[in-house]
Design an enzyme around this catalytic site. Structure first.
Site, mmCIF file in Angstrom:
data_model
loop_
_atom_site.group_PDB
_atom_site.id
_atom_site.type_symbol
_atom_site.label_atom_id
_atom_site.label_comp_id
_atom_site.label_asym_id
_atom_site.label_seq_id
_atom_site.Cartn_x
_atom_site.Cartn_y
_atom_site.Cartn_z
ATOM 1 N N TRP A 1 0.805 -1.239 0.000
ATOM 2 C CA TRP A 1 0.000 0.000 0.000
ATOM 3 C C TRP A 1 0.834 1.283 0.000
ATOM 4 C CZ3 TRP A 1 -4.942 1.698 -0.345
ATOM 5 C CH2 TRP A 1 -5.234 2.963 0.185
ATOM 6 N N ASN B 1 -0.022 5.628 0.260
ATOM 7 C CA ASN B 1 -0.905 6.794 0.170
ATOM 8 C C ASN B 1 -0.074 8.057 0.115
ATOM 9 O OD1 ASN B 1 -1.380 5.778 3.139
ATOM 10 N ND2 ASN B 1 -2.264 7.795 3.300
ATOM 11 N N ASP B 2 -0.425 9.096 0.806
ATOM 12 C CA ASP B 2 0.089 10.443 0.534
ATOM 13 C C ASP B 2 1.591 10.546 0.245
ATOM 14 O OD1 ASP B 2 -2.336 10.449 1.844
ATOM 15 O OD2 ASP B 2 -1.705 11.771 3.455
ATOM 16 N N PHE C 1 2.109 9.207 10.483
ATOM 17 C CA PHE C 1 1.232 9.836 9.497
ATOM 18 C C PHE C 1 1.974 10.937 8.736
ATOM 19 C CE2 PHE C 1 -3.343 8.714 11.100
ATOM 20 C CZ PHE C 1 -3.043 7.371 10.997
ATOM 21 N N ASP D 1 -0.546 16.334 9.893
ATOM 22 C CA ASP D 1 0.018 16.616 8.570
ATOM 23 C C ASP D 1 0.803 17.930 8.533
ATOM 24 O OD1 ASP D 1 -1.449 14.330 8.053
ATOM 25 O OD2 ASP D 1 -3.052 15.355 6.973
HETATM 26 C C1 FRU Z 1 -4.661 11.681 4.005
HETATM 27 C C2 FRU Z 1 -4.399 11.121 5.398
HETATM 28 C C3 FRU Z 1 -3.655 12.131 6.274
HETATM 29 C C4 FRU Z 1 -2.987 11.241 7.283
HETATM 30 C C5 FRU Z 1 -2.608 10.052 6.446
HETATM 31 C C6 FRU Z 1 -2.618 8.738 7.163
HETATM 32 O O1 FRU Z 1 -4.827 10.680 3.055
HETATM 33 O O2 FRU Z 1 -5.617 10.722 6.010
HETATM 34 O O3 FRU Z 1 -4.480 13.116 6.861
HETATM 35 O O4 FRU Z 1 -1.874 11.829 7.864
HETATM 36 O O5 FRU Z 1 -3.532 10.004 5.366
HETATM 37 O O6 FRU Z 1 -2.130 7.721 6.345
#
Ligand code: FRU
Length: 484
Positions: free
Chosen positions: A35, A37-38, A97, A164
């Protein structure tokens, strides 16, 4: 084995499975497996671009969040580096995060949110704190013993959403924006520091009390021309079938008072799979943005999930509009080139052009709107042999609306997105990047961008040119196969 080594072993074991999947993009940055994400911690140091990312190294779904890390000299070819952060401290035990990076005294400083669930149940109340990890070699990161450096400020009444951090320097001081929730409204909080370690609250940059967003995730703040741009990923405003949207405010910040006067929120990408973008200024002074293309519940068994968009340069034009353009380095991927001039499309035509087809490629086409009698025209991508399965990009001439439609893609989630283009132009330019499941479209040299994922049959590779209700001339077409 420590947590980082264990995570890397796990990823290594899944790489060959992920690599075999015909949907895994070739030139889009993605985790080696599992996986993503950001994008986090985007920075260029001594010529090298660093891209960190939210990463579950154990499954192709969200959870157990680490910081993955890759590096590039050209923003296009990425080299995987060891995982940078694992959730191995009490304050980040349920996830490292999102956050950002700055360079200070020759070291890379990462700012990230440590997540801790209060109950066993994820998504219940959490404690979110801000933390620092520092690296001297750009590969190994040490979490500072003084962590956490910032805890939920009770006096601002924010809830457990407090995350964040995006940090930047300005006139001898450091600044940080954070996303937070208060009484059901999203907020972006501004902090400042003289030493990167002690932070004081400055102001609320924006507050979503007059719109629906209950949280503003992944804020980013930067100067572009004579403006300051605040980028946010709001939660609770997107349509139920596809809730991801990200966009920005354009305005001016008075650093002395912390007051940010800004215009309305505007999307920065029209796509179905675009979220949590982050920007950085590179050594040549460009403001570069990378977003995340979310892929959930689609191919978990195939050992990977999600990728980044291609890097884009942000530019403010003379009219104060924000343009989003693919970075010029992407041209280095170009291989074979086919070009056409003045292709006339007649009503009802569905034409293919020799040398223009594929599921990995770059296409640029300019349509003549001045002499156009068609009511609509456009492109069908990823078309099956019988023509039934297709992903369309069509332009409605009267309303100047482009519609991207993946309802007939043949696989994966459905959905459409429409956006209007400048009404005064005599031409329409579509610039399309295809990379297996990723499709990105830039219209009129950066006026709009659109990022979506498409799970078409890998055998569907035809590209068709179509017009309805009259004729249209495609004045120039360029197609390149791309290095894979
Ligand atoms: C955005 C988010 C952030 C957080 C992260 C966790 O996609 O929800 O706000 O830090 O992903 O994976």
């Amino acid at each position: 084995m420590n947590r980082l080594e264990k995570a890397m072993e796990s990823v290594k074991g899944a790489v060959s499975l992920a690599e075999k999947d015909p949907y895994k993009p070739d030139y889009h940055a993605a985790a080696p497996a599992f996986w993503i994400n950001d994008p986090n911690g985007l920075i260029q140091v001594n010529g090298a671009y660093h891209l960190f990312y939210q990463h579950n190294p154990y499954e192709a779904k969200w959870g157990n969040i680490h910081w993955g890390h890759m590096k590039s000299t050209d923003l296009v070819h990425w080299e995987h580096l060891p995982i940078a952060l694992a959730p191995d401290e009490q304050y980040d035990r349920d996830g490292c995060f999102s956050g950002s990076a700055v360079e200070h005294e020759g070291k890379i400083w990462l700012f990230y949110t440590g997540n801790r669930w209060l109950a066993d149940d994820e998504d219940e109340e959490a404690v979110q704190t801000q933390n620092i990890a520092v690296s001297e070699d750009g590969v190994h990161f040490r979490k500072l013993p003084i962590n956490p450096i910032l805890e939920v400020p009770a006096e601002h009444g924010v809830s457990s959403h407090f995350r964040d951090p995006k940090v930047w320097p300005h006139e001898g001081k450091w600044y940080m924006v954070l996303g937070a929730t208060r009484e059901g409204n999203g907020k972006v909080l501004l902090y400042s520091s003289v030493n990167l370690l002690d932070w004081s609250f400055e102001s609320v940059l924006t507050d979503s009390s007059d719109w629906e967003a209950y949280m503003l995730e992944c804020p980013d703040f930067f100067t572009l021309g004579d403006k300051e741009v605040l980028l946010v990923s709001p939660q609770g405003v997107g349509p139920a079938d596809q809730p991801d949207i990200s966009g920005c405010f354009i305005g001016n910040l008075d650093y002395a008072t912390g007051e940010y006067r800004h215009g309305d929120f505007a999307k920065i990408d029209e796509g179905l799979n675009f979220y949590a973008p982050q920007t950085f200024e590179d050594e040549s002074g460009r403001r570069i943005l990378i977003g995340w293309m979310r892929m959930e519940n689609i191919a978990e068994a195939d050992g990977w999930a999600g990728c980044m968009t291609v890097p884009r340069e942000l530019v403010l034009d003379e009219d104060g509009r924000l343009l989003v353009k693919p970075v010029s380095e992407l041209e280095t991927l170009r291989q074979e080139h086919v070009s056409y001039k003045n292709v006339a499309l007649a009503a009802g035509e569905k034409r293919t052009l020799a040398g223009i087809s594929g599921d990995v490629g770059e296409l640029k086409a300019t349509f003549d709107l001045k002499n156009c009698t068609a009511s609509s025209f456009g492109l069908a991508l990823r078309v099956s042999d019988d023509g039934v399965e297709r992903v369309t990009l069509s332009f409605d001439v009267a309303s100047r609306t482009i519609t991207f439609d993946r309802d007939a893609a043949g696989g994966g989630p459905k959905g459409k997105r429409s956006w209007t283009v400048d009404a005064d132009r005599d031409t329409l330019t579509l610039h399309v990047f295809l990379d297996k499941s990723a499709i990105e479209v830039f219209t009129n040299d950066g006026e709009r961008a659109m990022s979506s994922l498409v799970f078409a049959n890998p055998a569907n590779r035809a590209i068709q040119w179509e017009a309805e209700g009259g004729d249209v001339r495609v004045s120039a077409i360029d197609y390149w196969t791309l290095e894979t």
